[in-house]
Design an enzyme around this catalytic site. Structure first.
Site, PDB file in Angstrom:
ATOM      1  N   CYS A   1      15.904  -7.325  33.573  1.00 60.51           N
ATOM      2  CA  CYS A   1      15.186  -8.349  32.797  1.00 60.51           C
ATOM      3  C   CYS A   1      15.131  -9.691  33.527  1.00 60.51           C
ATOM      4  CB  CYS A   1      15.835  -8.525  31.429  1.00 60.51           C
ATOM      5  SG  CYS A   1      15.919  -7.001  30.487  1.00 60.51           S
TER       6      CYS A   1
ATOM      7  N   HIS B   1      14.386 -15.487  28.447  1.00 57.22           N
ATOM      8  CA  HIS B   1      14.121 -14.054  28.316  1.00 57.22           C
ATOM      9  C   HIS B   1      14.184 -13.700  26.829  1.00 57.22           C
ATOM     10  CE1 HIS B   1      14.228  -9.820  28.530  1.00 57.22           C
ATOM     11  NE2 HIS B   1      15.520  -9.694  28.354  1.00 57.22           N
TER      12      HIS B   1
ATOM     13  N   ASN C   1      11.482  -6.932  23.414  1.00 64.06           N
ATOM     14  CA  ASN C   1      12.039  -7.182  24.745  1.00 64.06           C
ATOM     15  C   ASN C   1      11.222  -6.401  25.778  1.00 64.06           C
ATOM     16  OD1 ASN C   1      13.527  -7.247  27.099  1.00 64.06           O
ATOM     17  ND2 ASN C   1      15.506  -6.944  26.103  1.00 64.06           N
TER      18      ASN C   1
END
Ligand code: UT7
Length: 325
Positions: A116, A252, A282
């Protein structure tokens, strides 16, 4: 002579057409809209069509970013795709597939795997190469096919993720007060067991591991809060940025509660934190560039804005970029 910097001259994003609500997931999984919203802030995610790939999504985002920047693919000197869900298990890289699609014969092309945190890492890698290389523009993409990696029977993980791609075009500039001011890249490999996906070559045939994500949510949550705050504090201190100068923190997008807990550790007002998780979930390496593209689409990014990205992910990796837009 004015200092050379690398600026972001265009961003673009792509989400697959299919939007899957929490209620739709609850039809086949022991979960509920109430649980998912209250524990994560997620209301929906976008899921790729069966005939869509990570490279297809990357291409859409890349074309949008190139158009926004007014840069031709033929001028690109570098393509970096941040992804841990590449089309092929080994090679070629998605970046090479994308280079062929776009028609960018002068561009070096490779994938970067920092989960990520991939886009944050890739921006800094591209910046470094550009400043000591040809000076040509670069394309940095975060593209993830998370729906192909999750176990759709595991409610602990599958509700959290979505598919998508975001891209940025980078150009060298001598404009004063513009560009990437610095990056902060870190990792803590001792946490590698908290978040991992099998399917690699660690286990020899004939019984390879399934290619699926596994996670211990709590330790990742605790790590994420500390890591994301550390990144922002690092920039405030080392670049002497006053908290009120920060126009946006682009974190994020993993869990709204992680964002809120990180924000509470920082001297920056909550309304400066960009939140897109409700509609996209996500999207791993795509999450930060998708959020930047959404800000740009809404006309909320202006030259001179100070934008701090901050992310974390499997590895465990973490880091951020300080950008004067
Ligand atoms: O990009 C990095 C990727 N990863 C992350 O960012 C994840 C970071 N961690 C998190 O976001 C949170 O830890 C989660 C959202 C994963 C979980 O939230 P939590 O508040 O830490 O819940 P928990 O793990 O303490 O689980 C509480 C309960 C458990 O049931 P029991 O054992 O208490 O009976 C879970 O089985 O919630 C249950 N649960 C669910 N219930 C309904 C877990 N997932 C679900 C679900 N629906 N989807």
């Amino acid at each position: 002579m004015s200092e050379q910097r690398v600026k972001i001259s265009g961003v673009g994003g792509y989400l697959p057409a299919r939007r899957v609500s929490n209620d739709e997931l609850a039809q086949t999984l022991d979960t509920s809209d109430e649980w998912i919203v209250s524990h994560t802030g997620i209301r929906a995610r976008h899921i790729m069509a069966a005939d869509e790939s990570g490279t297809d999504m990357a291409e859409q985002a890349a074309r949008a970013a190139l158009a926004r920047a007014g840069v031709s693919p033929a001028d690109l000197g570098l393509i970096v795709v941040a992804t841990t869900t590449a089309d092929y298990g080994g090679f070629p890289s998605n970046a090479c597939l994308l280079q062929a699609r776009l028609g960018a014969p002068a561009a070096a092309a490779f994938d970067l795997g920092a989960a990520c945190t991939g886009f944050v890492y890739a921006l800094e890698v591209a910046r470094g190469l550009m400043l000591c290389g040809s000076g040509r523009p670069a394309l940095v993409v975060g593209a993830e096919a998370m729906s192909r990696l999750v176990d759709w029977t595991d409610r602990n993980t599958c509700v959290l993720f979505g598919d998508g791609a975001g891209a940025a075009v980078l150009e060298v500039t001598t404009e004063p007060d513009r560009g990437i001011l610095g990056s902060y890249l870190r990792a803590d490999g001792t946490g590698s067991g908290f978040l991992w996906a099998g399917g690699g070559l660690r286990v020899p045939p004939p019984n390879p591991e399934p290619r699926q994500a596994h996670m211990q949510g709590r330790p990742v949550f605790n790590f994420a809060v500390k890591a994301m705050a550390e990144v922002v504090l690092h920039f405030l201190e080392t670049l002497q940025i006053a908290p009120e100068e920060v126009r946006y923190v682009v974190p994020h997008q993993a869990n709204i509660r992680i964002l809120q807990a990180a924000q509470k550790r920082l001297p920056i007002a909550p309304d400066r934190f960009v939140v897109t998780i409700d509609e996209v979930a996500n999207t791993s390496a795509a999450s930060i560039p998708l959020a930047l593209a959404e800000l740009d689409r809404q006309g909320r990014l202006a030259p001179g804005d100070v934008v701090l990205t901050t992310g974390f992910g499997a590895g465990l990796t973490y880091g951020g970029n300080a950008i004067r837009w």
